[in-house]
Design a protein around this motif. Structure first.
Motif, PDB file in Angstrom:
ATOM      1  N   GLU A 139      -5.246  18.217  -5.489  1.00 51.14           N
ATOM      2  CA  GLU A 139      -5.091  17.285  -6.624  1.00 51.14           C
ATOM      3  C   GLU A 139      -3.992  16.275  -6.298  1.00 51.14           C
ATOM      4  O   GLU A 139      -2.815  16.630  -6.238  1.00 51.14           O
ATOM      5  CB  GLU A 139      -4.754  18.067  -7.896  1.00 51.14           C
ATOM      6  CG  GLU A 139      -4.560  17.223  -9.123  1.00 51.14           C
ATOM      7  CD  GLU A 139      -5.801  16.462  -9.569  1.00 51.14           C
ATOM      8  OE1 GLU A 139      -5.660  15.311 -10.031  1.00 51.14           O
ATOM      9  OE2 GLU A 139      -6.908  17.029  -9.450  1.00 51.14           O
TER      10      GLU A 139
ATOM     11  N   LYS B 118      -2.658  13.917  -7.980  1.00 51.88           N
ATOM     12  CA  LYS B 118      -1.697  13.597  -9.041  1.00 51.88           C
ATOM     13  C   LYS B 118      -0.447  14.478  -9.007  1.00 51.88           C
ATOM     14  O   LYS B 118       0.570  14.135  -9.590  1.00 51.88           O
ATOM     15  CB  LYS B 118      -2.363  13.697 -10.410  1.00 51.88           C
ATOM     16  CG  LYS B 118      -3.408  12.627 -10.645  1.00 51.88           C
ATOM     17  CD  LYS B 118      -3.992  12.759 -12.021  1.00 51.88           C
ATOM     18  CE  LYS B 118      -5.473  12.951 -11.902  1.00 51.88           C
ATOM     19  NZ  LYS B 118      -6.118  13.255 -13.156  1.00 51.88           N
ATOM     20  N   ASN B 119      -0.532  15.601  -8.314  1.00 49.39           N
ATOM     21  CA  ASN B 119       0.612  16.513  -8.201  1.00 49.39           C
ATOM     22  C   ASN B 119       1.429  16.295  -6.932  1.00 49.39           C
ATOM     23  O   ASN B 119       2.449  16.950  -6.742  1.00 49.39           O
ATOM     24  CB  ASN B 119       0.122  17.968  -8.231  1.00 49.39           C
ATOM     25  CG  ASN B 119      -0.561  18.298  -9.540  1.00 49.39           C
ATOM     26  OD1 ASN B 119      -0.175  17.804 -10.589  1.00 49.39           O
ATOM     27  ND2 ASN B 119      -1.586  19.114  -9.467  1.00 49.39           N
TER      28      ASN B 119
ATOM     29  N   ASP C  93       3.969  14.724  -4.320  1.00 52.24           N
ATOM     30  CA  ASP C  93       5.197  13.914  -4.330  1.00 52.24           C
ATOM     31  C   ASP C  93       4.953  12.532  -3.755  1.00 52.24           C
ATOM     32  O   ASP C  93       5.503  11.545  -4.252  1.00 52.24           O
ATOM     33  CB  ASP C  93       6.314  14.605  -3.539  1.00 52.24           C
ATOM     34  CG  ASP C  93       6.882  15.813  -4.255  1.00 52.24           C
ATOM     35  OD1 ASP C  93       6.699  15.928  -5.490  1.00 52.24           O
ATOM     36  OD2 ASP C  93       7.518  16.651  -3.582  1.00 52.24           O
TER      37      ASP C  93
ATOM     38  N   ILE D  52       3.378  10.374  -6.413  1.00 49.99           N
ATOM     39  CA  ILE D  52       4.334  10.134  -7.506  1.00 49.99           C
ATOM     40  C   ILE D  52       5.396   9.120  -7.070  1.00 49.99           C
ATOM     41  O   ILE D  52       5.706   8.174  -7.810  1.00 49.99           O
ATOM     42  CB  ILE D  52       4.978  11.463  -7.954  1.00 49.99           C
ATOM     43  CG1 ILE D  52       3.923  12.365  -8.621  1.00 49.99           C
ATOM     44  CG2 ILE D  52       6.161  11.213  -8.881  1.00 49.99           C
ATOM     45  CD1 ILE D  52       4.340  13.813  -8.792  1.00 49.99           C
TER      46      ILE D  52
END
Length: 118
Positions: free
Chosen positions: A2, A4-5, A7, A10
């Motif tokens: 995934e 979106k998780n 680093d 992000i």
């Protein structure tokens, strides 16, 4: 995995926000020039990371990670140009430069991870 998780995804999103915030003060004549190009480069980085993560093979994922890394180097160059043109001050340049360095490290680590899976 995934995306979106991750680093790397992000932190590159944080970089994109820094780009959008910093370019607000650029001269109006740069809206369709350097400012537009910087925004496109910054958006390309997390976008290509996301696209790479949903690919079926490590080779395909690595390909998109290299594209993301290329956009990151492009963005870095555009910030150096912005500094040269005095569109950005040294303090803001340093903040953004540090975020770019972090993103480079994370992307390189991710590329190395996927290379072991090929």
């Amino acid at each position: 995995m995934e995306y979106k998780n991750l680093d790397v995804w992000i932190e590159t999103r944080k970089l994109t926000k820094l780009v959008y915030d910093s370019t607000k003060s650029y001269p109006k004549e740069e809206i369709f020039g350097l400012t537009n190009q910087m925004k496109r480069s910054s958006v390309s980085v997390p976008s290509n990371i996301a696209e790479g993560c949903v690919r079926n093979t490590a080779k395909e994922t690595t390909h998109f990670l290299f594209i993301a890394r290329g956009s990151l180097f492009e963005l870095e160059t555009q910030f150096y140009l912005s500094l040269d043109l005095t569109y950005i001050n040294n303090e803001d340049f340093k903040i953004i430069s540090n975020q770019i360095i972090l993103c480079k490290k994370l992307i390189n680590g991710f590329i190395n991870y996927y290379r072991t899976k090929q």
